[in-house]
Design an enzyme around this catalytic site. Structure first.
Site, mmCIF file in Angstrom:
data_model
loop_
_atom_site.group_PDB
_atom_site.id
_atom_site.type_symbol
_atom_site.label_atom_id
_atom_site.label_comp_id
_atom_site.label_asym_id
_atom_site.label_seq_id
_atom_site.Cartn_x
_atom_site.Cartn_y
_atom_site.Cartn_z
ATOM 1 N N GLY A 138 0.806 -1.216 0.000
ATOM 2 C CA GLY A 138 0.000 0.000 0.000
ATOM 3 C C GLY A 138 0.834 1.258 0.000
ATOM 4 N N ALA A 142 -8.990 -1.656 0.757
ATOM 5 C CA ALA A 142 -9.921 -2.223 -0.210
ATOM 6 C C ALA A 142 -11.210 -1.416 -0.310
ATOM 7 C CB ALA A 142 -10.235 -3.666 0.177
ATOM 8 N N LYS A 193 3.757 -2.809 10.022
ATOM 9 C CA LYS A 193 2.720 -1.772 10.173
ATOM 10 C C LYS A 193 1.418 -2.368 10.695
ATOM 11 C CE LYS A 193 0.241 -2.655 6.194
ATOM 12 N NZ LYS A 193 -1.216 -2.737 5.981
#
Length: 339
Positions: A138, A142, A193
């Site tokens: 990313g 989505a 992350k």
């Protein structure tokens, strides 16, 4: 010559990727485990479980519940299942299943038990060469793809020209793409992350405010860099070539920020419920979705046992999720060490 693209997985991220590719007029072979879901999609033109607002031109879809047939029919195979389930999904495939194919991982996790990056698992199990492996990272949710909100995807591979060629398949009016060669770096950044987003959610559940969260995420970013530098040194000691990471790139800082702050983030949501007092089991039952950060926290803790990075935040999140450390106690200890 048209590309034959396969997708293995039917969750929200798989559905978003299928939308992007079919919006760009690509035909896809799509593995969906559940036959009922396949029948529903053929009849109603949408995935009834995920991103239900996205409707497909089913003439561009070849739906199949047999993963081996999807892989065999495809030149490019996108893997988009939770990392914990990947070995089980691929276990029926022959050892040469990916021979001559490009394999793209849209998985933001490590293979549990062995704690392997997806490329290392595929190289060991299926002999997938490094130059045929690519990743999608990313920052990109989505749900925003479903609503055609402008988003960015990073495509990484040791062959930059090939990574750019794959990225072009996804580029359109609502999706911009970036290509780089930092294959292991972006994969570990995506894994970390998710762990830190769980921590951000826990902090929110404990009613910490935005001021604390900004300091917390800053320290998470520093910790991510510490891990990657130590991992690089470990790899260099094993004879692998060292790679320079662009920490200012969106696949690092941008993905960390959006996953920690966004209400779309399932890892943040998972953490938020833990902070509010739910048990791990209760959260898993309530969400009915896989949060990669849960499994990743244990994988990273075990990897870090070898490489020795200073990671107090990741260690505390692991202890909360796997060792029943009370979240309030853990964060009271963390407060004192943030800079």
């Amino acid at each position: 010559m048209a590309n034959h693209i396969g997708i293995i997985g039917s969750g929200s991220w798989s559905t978003a990727l299928a939308k992007i590719l079919t919006d760009n007029n690509n035909h896809i072979h799509w593995w969906i485990r559940n036959e009922e879901t396949i029948k529903h999609m053929q009849l109603r033109h949408h995935n009834k479980h995920y991103l239900t607002s996205v409707y497909f031109d089913t003439s561009l879809l070849s739906l199949n519940s047999r993963a081996a047939e999807v892989v065999a029919a495809s030149d490019i195979v996108i893997l988009s299942v939770p990392s914990a389930f990947l070995p089980a999904v691929l276990e029926q495939l022959p050892a040469d299943a990916f021979e001559g194919k490009k394999v793209i991982s849209a998985i933001k996790g490590l293979v549990p038990v062995t704690n392997q990056l997806i490329n290392d698992y595929l190289a060991e199990r299926f002999n997938v060469p490094a130059e045929k492996y690519f990743t999608i990272t990313g920052p990109c949710h989505a749900e925003e793809v479903a609503n055609e909100k402008l988003s960015y995807l990073t495509f990484s591979g040791t062959d930059l020209e090939a990574a750019e060629s794959i990225a072009a398949l996804f580029t359109n009016s609502y999706l911009q793409t970036i290509a780089n060669t930092d294959l292991n770096g972006v994969q570990f950044a995506a894994v970390l992350k998710n762990i830190y987003a769980m921590g951000a959610g826990i902090a929110h559940g404990l009613e910490y405010g935005d001021n604390f969260l900004s300091v917390f995420i800053t320290n998470c970013f520093r910790e991510m860099q510490e891990f990657l530098e130590k991992y690089g040194q470990y790899e260099a000691g094993s004879g692998r070539e060292a790679v320079t990471h662009n920490y200012n790139a969106s696949a690092y800082l941008g993905d960390l920020l959006v996953t920690c702050y966004s209400l779309h983030s399932r890892n943040r949501t998972f953490g938020n419920m833990i902070g509010k007092g739910y048990s791990v089991k209760a959260v898993q039952l309530e969400l009915n979705m896989i949060a990669e950060g849960y499994y990743a926290s244990r994988c990273i803790a075990e990897i870090n046992g070898r490489i020795g990075a200073y990671m107090p935040i990741a260690q505390k999140i692991y202890a909360i999720l796997w060792e029943q450390l009370h979240p309030e106690e853990a964060f009271l200890e963390l407060e004192k060490g943030l800079i």
